[in-house]
Design a protein around this motif. Sequence first.
Motif, PDB file in Angstrom:
ATOM      1  N   TYR A   1       0.870  -1.245   0.040  1.00  0.00           N
ATOM      2  CA  TYR A   1       0.072  -0.183   0.043  1.00  0.00           C
ATOM      3  C   TYR A   1       0.634   1.236   0.046  1.00  0.00           C
TER       4      TYR A   1
ATOM      5  N   ALA B   1      -8.661   4.341  -2.367  1.00  0.00           N
ATOM      6  CA  ALA B   1     -10.061   4.038  -1.992  1.00  0.00           C
ATOM      7  C   ALA B   1     -11.490   3.899  -3.020  1.00  0.00           C
ATOM      8  N   ILE B   2     -11.203   4.705  -4.193  1.00  0.00           N
ATOM      9  CA  ILE B   2     -11.991   4.340  -5.191  1.00  0.00           C
ATOM     10  C   ILE B   2     -11.777   3.117  -5.916  1.00  0.00           C
ATOM     11  N   GLN B   3     -10.755   2.422  -6.014  1.00  0.00           N
ATOM     12  CA  GLN B   3     -10.441   1.121  -6.521  1.00  0.00           C
ATOM     13  C   GLN B   3     -11.167  -0.022  -5.716  1.00  0.00           C
ATOM     14  N   ALA B   4     -10.938   0.166  -4.279  1.00  0.00           N
ATOM     15  CA  ALA B   4     -11.679  -0.807  -3.227  1.00  0.00           C
ATOM     16  C   ALA B   4     -12.933  -0.732  -3.534  1.00  0.00           C
ATOM     17  N   ILE B   5     -13.652   0.233  -3.688  1.00  0.00           N
ATOM     18  CA  ILE B   5     -15.124   0.273  -4.154  1.00  0.00           C
ATOM     19  C   ILE B   5     -15.468  -0.523  -5.464  1.00  0.00           C
TER      20      ILE B   5
ATOM     21  N   LEU C   1      -4.184   9.146  -2.444  1.00  0.00           N
ATOM     22  CA  LEU C   1      -5.007   8.518  -1.152  1.00  0.00           C
ATOM     23  C   LEU C   1      -6.495   8.351  -1.592  1.00  0.00           C
ATOM     24  N   LEU C   2      -6.906   9.192  -2.735  1.00  0.00           N
ATOM     25  CA  LEU C   2      -8.225   8.858  -2.948  1.00  0.00           C
ATOM     26  C   LEU C   2      -8.295   7.676  -4.073  1.00  0.00           C
TER      27      LEU C   2
END
Length: 82
Positions: A21, A51-55, A47-48
Motif C-alpha cells: 500500500y 479508496a475508489i479502487q476498493a469500491i 490517497l483517493l
Amino acid sequence: MNMAKLVRANLPTLKKTASYYLVHVTVAAAVAFAVTGNLLLSLTLSLLEPAIQAIAFFFHEKAWQRWGGRAAATPAAMGASA
C-alpha cells in the motif's frame, strides 16, 4: 477467532499488504505530482485512488459472481460432456 489472534496468524501477509500500500501510494503520488506539479493535489489523488479502487473492486467481484462465474462454467460443462 478474535481480532488479536487473526492479526497474529496473518502478520506476515498484513505487513506485506501494508508495505505494498505504501509503495502504491508513493508511486501514485509521484506520478500525480509529475503530471500536476501540485504537491497537495498529488497527495490527495494518491490517497483517493486506492479508496475508489476498493469500491470498484467490490462491485467487480459482485458482477463477476453474477455473470463471470456462469460464463466460465459453461465451456467447462460443455467440455466435460463431450
